[in-house]
Design an enzyme around this catalytic site. Structure first.
Site, PDB file in Angstrom:
ATOM      1  CD  GLU A 116      -2.892  -1.357   0.191  1.00 45.15           C
ATOM      2  OE1 GLU A 116      -2.903  -0.523  -0.729  1.00 45.15           O
ATOM      3  OE2 GLU A 116      -3.641  -2.339   0.242  1.00 45.15           O
ATOM      4  CG  HIS A 140      -4.488  -0.087   5.677  1.00 47.48           C
ATOM      5  ND1 HIS A 140      -5.857   0.023   5.564  1.00 47.48           N
ATOM      6  CD2 HIS A 140      -4.174  -1.306   5.148  1.00 47.48           C
ATOM      7  CE1 HIS A 140      -6.340  -1.065   4.978  1.00 47.48           C
ATOM      8  NE2 HIS A 140      -5.346  -1.897   4.719  1.00 47.48           N
ATOM      9  CG  HIS A 142      -7.136  -5.425   7.547  1.00 47.97           C
ATOM     10  ND1 HIS A 142      -6.648  -6.578   6.974  1.00 47.97           N
ATOM     11  CD2 HIS A 142      -6.810  -4.418   6.696  1.00 47.97           C
ATOM     12  CE1 HIS A 142      -6.035  -6.264   5.829  1.00 47.97           C
ATOM     13  NE2 HIS A 142      -6.122  -4.966   5.648  1.00 47.97           N
ATOM     14  CD  GLU A 170     -14.156   9.837  22.776  1.00 47.42           C
ATOM     15  OE1 GLU A 170     -14.082   9.803  23.995  1.00 47.42           O
ATOM     16  OE2 GLU A 170     -13.297   9.360  22.020  1.00 47.42           O
ATOM     17  CG  HIS A 211      -9.231  -3.530   2.505  1.00 39.32           C
ATOM     18  ND1 HIS A 211      -8.512  -3.678   1.345  1.00 39.32           N
ATOM     19  CD2 HIS A 211      -8.302  -3.597   3.488  1.00 39.32           C
ATOM     20  CE1 HIS A 211      -7.237  -3.843   1.613  1.00 39.32           C
ATOM     21  NE2 HIS A 211      -7.079  -3.791   2.918  1.00 39.32           N
TER      22      HIS A 211
END
Ligand code: 13P
Ligand code: ZN
Length: 275
Positions: A116, A140, A142, A170, A211
């Protein structure tokens, strides 16, 4: 100075391990990158090994020419970052065109930066410019609960932002600009990187349908905290939907407006619709 003794490297490793412990990084799932400060790099060059060639990033990030990043390796497990960091992570340098990278340290048993990398670097470029250089971390993960929601909510920024804001008082304070949603796309390439970085011009959070999630922030604490807040909010929403899809009461449009006044926030109008 040894790379593994640098404070930012210790912070990176701790964050990767925290993500593993949260359950967001099955196998090699997820990736992390940090744009290293000039003064941090200066002390480390004696520990660098330049025994490899320039390789294409797969996209162009002109504004990042000459920058250095600490990144997780492709196919590497977050579970292992703490116990074998020099096998799992790498410092890379970006060439002056912003088109190629070179490994300067790490990945001692071979490998390459995360698949990525185009998304990370395009997000870094957009956020560096938008934040006047403050944002340095792209993460990133999952995240289970956010992924689950991408099967049942319409894939619209307005819907995800409003639903997640409603789940914890919040939330509008932590992510006042909202959340962007990328429809399902093939990961690891330039197309998904372009779509994500387009959303990052407006948001600090982008969801990848079916994803995971991308978050951007100034430092490890803020970026991890952002991921955690959004994912926890998604967990509450999943529980609410499982118990009873029709909420009996919630935080309403008027309440968000009051909250914005009280916390001195600007909440975009398009998320303050009456349901
Ligand atoms: P990498 O192992 O290449 O970082 O890929 C993991 C991932 O989450 C892809 O989206
Ligand atoms: Zn992923």
């Amino acid at each position: 100075m040894k790379v593994l003794e640098a404070e930012f490297v210790k912070g990176f490793i701790r964050m990767a391990n925290d993500g593993w412990e949260m359950g967001w990084h099955e196998r090699n799932g997820g990736n992390l990158s940090y744009r290293i400060k000039k003064e941090e790099i200066e002390n480390l060059s004696e520990d660098f090994t330049y025994n490899n060639n320039w390789k294409p990033i797969g996209t162009t990030v002109k504004s990042l020419g000459g920058e250095f990043f600490l990144v997780t390796g492709s196919g590497k497990f977050f579970r292992n970052v703490l116990i074998k960091p020099d096998d799992s992570i790498a410092i890379i340098e970006i060439d002056h065109l912003g088109e190629n990278y070179k490994i300067c340290w790490g990945l001692v048993n071979g490998g390459r930066p995360t698949s990525e990398l185009p998304s990370h670097l395009m997000n870094h470029e957009v956020k560096m410019i938008a934040s006047g250089g403050k944002h340095r971390v792209i993460y990133h993960a999952h995240t289970t609960n956010v992924i689950a929601l991408t099967f049942v909510l319409p894939l619209q920024d307005e819907v995800f932002t409003r639903e997640l804001w409603e789940m914890a008082t919040e939330c509008p304070v932590v992510f006042p600009d909202g959340i962007g949603v990328v429809p399902w796309m093939i990961p690891g390439g330039r197309d998904i990187a372009v779509a994500t970085s387009e959303l990052m011009k407006r948001y600090d959070v982008a969801i990848w349908a079916h994803h995971g999630m991308f978050c951007s922030g100034e430092d490890f604490d803020l970026t991890f905290g952002l991921m955690h807040t959004v994912e926890k909010s998604a967990e509450i929403l999943n529980k609410v939907l499982a118990i009873q899809p029709n909420k009996l009461q919630t935080i309403k449009e008027h309440d968000f407006r009051e909250l914005a006044k009280g916390f001195n926030l600007t909440l975009p109008e398009r998320f303050l619709y009456t349901k």
